[in-house]
Design a protein around this motif. Structure first.
Motif, PDB file in Angstrom:
ATOM      1  N   LEU A  76       2.958   7.757  43.394  1.00  0.00           N
ATOM      2  CA  LEU A  76       2.483   7.083  42.193  1.00  0.00           C
ATOM      3  C   LEU A  76       1.219   6.271  42.441  1.00  0.00           C
ATOM      4  CD1 LEU A  76       5.862   5.763  40.728  1.00  0.00           C
ATOM      5  CD2 LEU A  76       4.716   7.945  40.275  1.00  0.00           C
ATOM      6  N   ILE A  77       0.379   6.201  41.420  1.00  0.00           N
ATOM      7  CA  ILE A  77      -0.787   5.320  41.391  1.00  0.00           C
ATOM      8  C   ILE A  77      -0.543   4.317  40.276  1.00  0.00           C
ATOM      9  CG2 ILE A  77      -3.281   5.162  41.019  1.00  0.00           C
ATOM     10  CD1 ILE A  77      -3.446   8.131  41.876  1.00  0.00           C
ATOM     11  N   VAL A  78      -0.547   3.021  40.596  1.00  0.00           N
ATOM     12  CA  VAL A  78      -0.254   2.010  39.587  1.00  0.00           C
ATOM     13  C   VAL A  78      -1.543   1.366  39.082  1.00  0.00           C
ATOM     14  CG1 VAL A  78       2.018   1.545  40.565  1.00  0.00           C
ATOM     15  CG2 VAL A  78       0.062   0.135  41.262  1.00  0.00           C
ATOM     16  N   ALA A  79      -1.451   0.743  37.938  1.00  0.00           N
ATOM     17  CA  ALA A  79      -2.614   0.098  37.331  1.00  0.00           C
ATOM     18  C   ALA A  79      -3.063  -1.094  38.174  1.00  0.00           C
ATOM     19  CB  ALA A  79      -2.282  -0.368  35.917  1.00  0.00           C
ATOM     20  N   PRO A  80      -4.359  -1.221  38.431  1.00  0.00           N
ATOM     21  CA  PRO A  80      -4.857  -2.369  39.173  1.00  0.00           C
ATOM     22  C   PRO A  80      -5.112  -3.583  38.292  1.00  0.00           C
ATOM     23  CG  PRO A  80      -6.647  -0.850  38.769  1.00  0.00           C
ATOM     24  CD  PRO A  80      -5.417  -0.230  38.183  1.00  0.00           C
ATOM     25  N   THR A 234       2.515  -0.631  35.628  1.00  0.00           N
ATOM     26  CA  THR A 234       2.270   0.581  34.846  1.00  0.00           C
ATOM     27  C   THR A 234       1.813   1.722  35.753  1.00  0.00           C
ATOM     28  OG1 THR A 234       1.613  -0.717  32.914  1.00  0.00           O
ATOM     29  CG2 THR A 234       0.941   1.589  32.957  1.00  0.00           C
ATOM     30  N   VAL A 235       2.452   2.871  35.629  1.00  0.00           N
ATOM     31  CA  VAL A 235       2.068   4.046  36.406  1.00  0.00           C
ATOM     32  C   VAL A 235       0.883   4.720  35.717  1.00  0.00           C
ATOM     33  CG1 VAL A 235       2.779   6.311  37.250  1.00  0.00           C
ATOM     34  CG2 VAL A 235       4.393   4.399  37.304  1.00  0.00           C
ATOM     35  N   LEU A 236      -0.278   4.729  36.396  1.00  0.00           N
ATOM     36  CA  LEU A 236      -1.467   5.377  35.845  1.00  0.00           C
ATOM     37  C   LEU A 236      -1.417   6.879  36.013  1.00  0.00           C
ATOM     38  CD1 LEU A 236      -4.614   3.283  36.864  1.00  0.00           C
ATOM     39  CD2 LEU A 236      -3.363   3.261  34.712  1.00  0.00           C
ATOM     40  N   ALA A 237      -0.894   7.331  37.155  1.00  0.00           N
ATOM     41  CA  ALA A 237      -0.905   8.763  37.453  1.00  0.00           C
ATOM     42  C   ALA A 237       0.107   9.071  38.542  1.00  0.00           C
ATOM     43  CB  ALA A 237      -2.298   9.203  37.905  1.00  0.00           C
ATOM     44  N   GLU A 238       0.493  10.340  38.599  1.00  0.00           N
ATOM     45  CA  GLU A 238       1.317  10.858  39.690  1.00  0.00           C
ATOM     46  C   GLU A 238       0.459  11.851  40.453  1.00  0.00           C
ATOM     47  OE1 GLU A 238       5.630  13.038  40.471  1.00  0.00           O
ATOM     48  OE2 GLU A 238       4.992  12.525  38.434  1.00  0.00           O
ATOM     49  N   ILE A 239       0.272  11.615  41.729  1.00  0.00           N
ATOM     50  CA  ILE A 239      -0.661  12.399  42.532  1.00  0.00           C
ATOM     51  C   ILE A 239      -0.336  13.892  42.457  1.00  0.00           C
ATOM     52  CG2 ILE A 239      -1.513  12.808  44.876  1.00  0.00           C
ATOM     53  CD1 ILE A 239      -0.981   9.801  45.378  1.00  0.00           C
ATOM     54  N   GLY A 240      -1.345  14.703  42.087  1.00  0.00           N
ATOM     55  CA  GLY A 240      -1.190  16.140  41.991  1.00  0.00           C
ATOM     56  C   GLY A 240      -0.651  16.629  40.667  1.00  0.00           C
ATOM     57  N   SER A 241      -0.392  15.699  39.735  1.00  0.00           N
ATOM     58  CA  SER A 241       0.167  16.085  38.445  1.00  0.00           C
ATOM     59  C   SER A 241      -0.940  16.203  37.403  1.00  0.00           C
ATOM     60  CB  SER A 241       1.200  15.054  37.978  1.00  0.00           C
ATOM     61  OG  SER A 241       1.650  15.354  36.675  1.00  0.00           O
ATOM     62  N   GLN A 242      -0.997  17.353  36.738  1.00  0.00           N
ATOM     63  CA  GLN A 242      -1.961  17.583  35.665  1.00  0.00           C
ATOM     64  C   GLN A 242      -1.206  18.066  34.436  1.00  0.00           C
ATOM     65  OE1 GLN A 242      -4.695  20.209  38.099  1.00  0.00           O
ATOM     66  NE2 GLN A 242      -6.243  18.912  37.138  1.00  0.00           N
ATOM     67  N   LYS A 243      -1.175  17.219  33.416  1.00  0.00           N
ATOM     68  CA  LYS A 243      -0.424  17.568  32.214  1.00  0.00           C
ATOM     69  C   LYS A 243      -1.014  16.831  31.022  1.00  0.00           C
ATOM     70  CE  LYS A 243       4.230  17.370  30.198  1.00  0.00           C
ATOM     71  NZ  LYS A 243       5.630  16.908  30.400  1.00  0.00           N
ATOM     72  N   LEU A 244      -1.254  17.539  29.940  1.00  0.00           N
ATOM     73  CA  LEU A 244      -1.750  16.906  28.721  1.00  0.00           C
ATOM     74  C   LEU A 244      -0.620  16.091  28.095  1.00  0.00           C
ATOM     75  CD1 LEU A 244      -3.879  16.535  26.490  1.00  0.00           C
ATOM     76  CD2 LEU A 244      -2.930  18.577  25.396  1.00  0.00           C
ATOM     77  N   ILE A 245      -0.903  14.820  27.837  1.00  0.00           N
ATOM     78  CA  ILE A 245       0.057  13.937  27.172  1.00  0.00           C
ATOM     79  C   ILE A 245      -0.607  13.407  25.912  1.00  0.00           C
ATOM     80  CG2 ILE A 245       1.483  11.875  27.402  1.00  0.00           C
ATOM     81  CD1 ILE A 245       1.300  12.202  30.433  1.00  0.00           C
ATOM     82  N   GLU A 246       0.054  13.532  24.787  1.00  0.00           N
ATOM     83  CA  GLU A 246      -0.505  13.070  23.526  1.00  0.00           C
ATOM     84  C   GLU A 246       0.319  11.920  22.973  1.00  0.00           C
ATOM     85  OE1 GLU A 246      -2.610  17.072  21.769  1.00  0.00           O
ATOM     86  OE2 GLU A 246      -0.479  16.742  21.309  1.00  0.00           O
ATOM     87  N   GLY A 247      -0.333  11.024  22.238  1.00  0.00           N
ATOM     88  CA  GLY A 247       0.365   9.909  21.629  1.00  0.00           C
ATOM     89  C   GLY A 247      -0.147   9.679  20.219  1.00  0.00           C
ATOM     90  N   VAL A 248       0.611   8.914  19.442  1.00  0.00           N
ATOM     91  CA  VAL A 248       0.247   8.614  18.074  1.00  0.00           C
ATOM     92  C   VAL A 248       0.184   7.104  17.916  1.00  0.00           C
ATOM     93  CG1 VAL A 248       0.915   8.800  15.650  1.00  0.00           C
ATOM     94  CG2 VAL A 248       1.354  10.703  17.218  1.00  0.00           C
ATOM     95  N   SER A 249      -0.937   6.603  17.415  1.00  0.00           N
ATOM     96  CA  SER A 249      -1.065   5.175  17.146  1.00  0.00           C
ATOM     97  C   SER A 249      -0.276   4.835  15.894  1.00  0.00           C
ATOM     98  CB  SER A 249      -2.559   4.815  16.954  1.00  0.00           C
ATOM     99  OG  SER A 249      -2.696   3.465  16.617  1.00  0.00           O
ATOM    100  N   GLN A 250       0.659   3.865  16.007  1.00  0.00           N
ATOM    101  CA  GLN A 250       1.506   3.525  14.853  1.00  0.00           C
ATOM    102  C   GLN A 250       2.035   2.110  14.990  1.00  0.00           C
ATOM    103  OE1 GLN A 250       4.762   6.310  14.758  1.00  0.00           O
ATOM    104  NE2 GLN A 250       5.215   6.051  16.897  1.00  0.00           N
TER     105      GLN A 250
END
Length: 250
Positions: A76-80, A234-250
């Motif tokens: 894991l890479i966490v938020a700085p 907060t987890v910013l990224a998982e090393i080696g993981s590439q995946k489109l993640i979508e969200g909705v502002s609400q």
């Protein structure tokens, strides 16, 4: 890593407490309180003294340094930084993180990587933390201007400090502390050669600023544009993981 071990099975002891004030900020808070008391007691100017006293509390709050529960996972890479994710883009890393600096340690590989930009307002915690565990290879300070840290050009024009960390397996992560409109000083807690744990405090920026994180090649962001992050948690990224993640502002 020192600290109370907490997990998702109920181990550990948790209780609420006031967040401590980082030593870097105590002097500013004390100076603000003294000035407030001069107006309140010495000059009897309440119309000035009370607002200054409230401002003093704001100064102390700005330098608060709460404890964080840092995930202990090598992948894991966490938020700085605490703040708002304002930019996610494919960019070339800064030249200072790539070129041979004469230290004998290689920098980042050239080529496009994902950069996550986290904007810190004056209301956010401004202590910055290491996104991974490893050794500090570089800490390069660059003087510059103080344009709005929310702008993309702030990465190249503003006063900033590039920090490069290398894990024991050779993987490197670079991130940049960037001063903003109100920020006038980047305060480092680490130097090249220091070993840091994931989530360890590495510096702060006074007052309002931004942090850019350069993910390794083949790794995509797990946070979304407009999402808020918590430094060290907060987890910013998982090393080696590439995946489109979508969200909705609400």
């Amino acid at each position: 890593m020192a600290g109370n071990l907490l997990d998702n099975r109920g181990r550990g002891d948790v209780r609420w407490s006031w967040p401590p004030i980082h030593p870097e900020g105590r002097k500013f808070g004390i100076i603000a309180v003294v000035i407030s008391l001069v107006f309140l007691i010495g000059l009897d100017w309440e119309i000035v003294g009370w607002p200054l006293l409230l401002l003093s509390l704001g100064v102390f709050a700005f330098f608060r340094d709460p404890e964080r529960v840092v995930p202990q996972d090598d992948g894991l890479i966490v938020a700085p930084a605490d703040g708002l994710v304002t930019l996610i883009a494919e960019v070339d890393p800064p030249t200072e993180m790539i070129v041979d600096d004469g230290s004998g340690h290689a920098g980042l590989e050239p080529g496009k990587v994902t950069r996550i930009s986290i904007f810190m307002s004056v209301f956010d915690v401004h202590i910055n933390r290491a996104p991974i565990a490893g050794t500090i290879l570089r800490a390069v300070y660059i003087p510059g201007s103080f344009v709005d840290a929310g702008l993309d050009k702030a990465s190249e024009e503003n006063e900033r400090q590039h920090i490069l960390i290398e894990r024991t397996d050779g993987l490197k992560i670079g991130f940049t502390q960037i001063a903003g409109l109100l920020a006038r000083r980047i305060v480092p807690f680490v130097k090249p050669g220091d070993m840091v744990g994931i989530g360890q405090r590495v510096g702060l920026i006074r007052f309002g600023s931004r942090v850019d994180v350069y993910l390794p090649s083949g790794t995509d962001s797990k946070v979304l544009l407009g999402q808020r992050t918590v430094a060290g948690e907060t987890v910013l990224a998982e090393i080696g993981s590439q995946k489109l993640i979508e969200g909705v502002s609400q």
